[in-house]
Design an enzyme around this catalytic site. Sequence first.
Site, PDB file in Angstrom:
ATOM      1  N   TYR A   1       2.606   2.766   2.941  1.00  0.00           N
ATOM      2  CA  TYR A   1       1.364   3.318   3.464  1.00  0.00           C
ATOM      3  C   TYR A   1       0.142   2.293   3.284  1.00  0.00           C
ATOM      4  O   TYR A   1      -0.402   1.815   4.269  1.00  0.00           O
ATOM      5  CB  TYR A   1       0.684   4.656   3.041  1.00  0.00           C
ATOM      6  CG  TYR A   1      -0.626   4.980   3.700  1.00  0.00           C
ATOM      7  CD1 TYR A   1      -0.509   5.859   4.980  1.00  0.00           C
ATOM      8  CD2 TYR A   1      -1.732   5.161   2.969  1.00  0.00           C
ATOM      9  CE1 TYR A   1      -1.767   6.166   5.849  1.00  0.00           C
ATOM     10  CE2 TYR A   1      -2.815   5.661   3.623  1.00  0.00           C
ATOM     11  CZ  TYR A   1      -2.845   6.105   4.930  1.00  0.00           C
ATOM     12  OH  TYR A   1      -4.034   6.576   5.452  1.00  0.00           O
TER      13      TYR A   1
ATOM     14  N   ASP B   1       4.368   8.626  22.504  1.00  0.00           N
ATOM     15  CA  ASP B   1       4.802   9.033  21.241  1.00  0.00           C
ATOM     16  C   ASP B   1       4.455   7.438  20.324  1.00  0.00           C
ATOM     17  O   ASP B   1       5.102   6.588  20.570  1.00  0.00           O
ATOM     18  CB  ASP B   1       6.459   9.352  20.840  1.00  0.00           C
ATOM     19  CG  ASP B   1       6.748   9.507  19.533  1.00  0.00           C
ATOM     20  OD1 ASP B   1       5.905   9.438  18.564  1.00  0.00           O
ATOM     21  OD2 ASP B   1       7.987   9.974  19.197  1.00  0.00           O
TER      22      ASP B   1
ATOM     23  N   ALA C   1       0.511  -0.785   2.807  1.00  0.00           N
ATOM     24  CA  ALA C   1       0.596  -2.091   3.442  1.00  0.00           C
ATOM     25  C   ALA C   1       0.422  -1.848   4.856  1.00  0.00           C
ATOM     26  O   ALA C   1      -0.005  -2.845   5.676  1.00  0.00           O
ATOM     27  CB  ALA C   1       2.314  -2.191   3.405  1.00  0.00           C
TER      28      ALA C   1
END
Length: 229
Positions: free
Chosen positions: A143, A55, A145
């Site tokens: 996002y 994950d 960044a």
Amino acid sequence: MALTHVITGAGSGIGAAVARRLHDRGDRLVLVARSAERAADLARDHPGSVTVVADLADPASLDGALADVPERVDTVIHSAGLARLGPVADLALDDWTSQLAINLVAPAELTRLLLPRVRAARGQIVFVNSGAGNFAHPHWSAYAATKHGLRALADALRAEESAHGVRVTSIYPGRTATPMQAAVHAQEGAAYDPSRFIDPASVATAIVTAIDLPRDAAMTDVSVKPGPR
């Protein structure tokens, strides 16, 4: 000789288009999936591929998940991503940490773990970035960044790994017709018309071109923008 590619985000969008292209030409794929169910889907869609269950929202899970990856890896293609939009005043802590984990920390950690294998092949790392890696619009702070950070990771890695013969490429697609784009439009409250955007297969062409480029050259930063309509 068939090449070996490790790909994240191969279940949809750009990652799926790249995986299909490379599988169809007979290359070996190692596909990173977030669950056993997702891994089974990828294995069915790409017969003969190796699947890795990890994950990316939990980058620490990567360390113990790579036992079945071959000792030589020609390419690592980081295509997985998450976009959660909103003004800085409204973004929750999890909006920041989840995007940082998936979009930046996981690519950094997976790269670190696979670098010995990529060095052995004098291979290549490909980061699927975004136009947001070059500038940030309102509501895109978190996002963007992460994508600015991904660009910095790629730039530093390129300089560090040149002595090992490793090439590093950043791909900056404009808005592309993917499930992520549909989700972005939902967050923006806008109607989604995929015909207005880049086909994922076109971005896949840019990625495969960068991979196949002869060794006397490197494609370092590639922008893929919508063509004239």
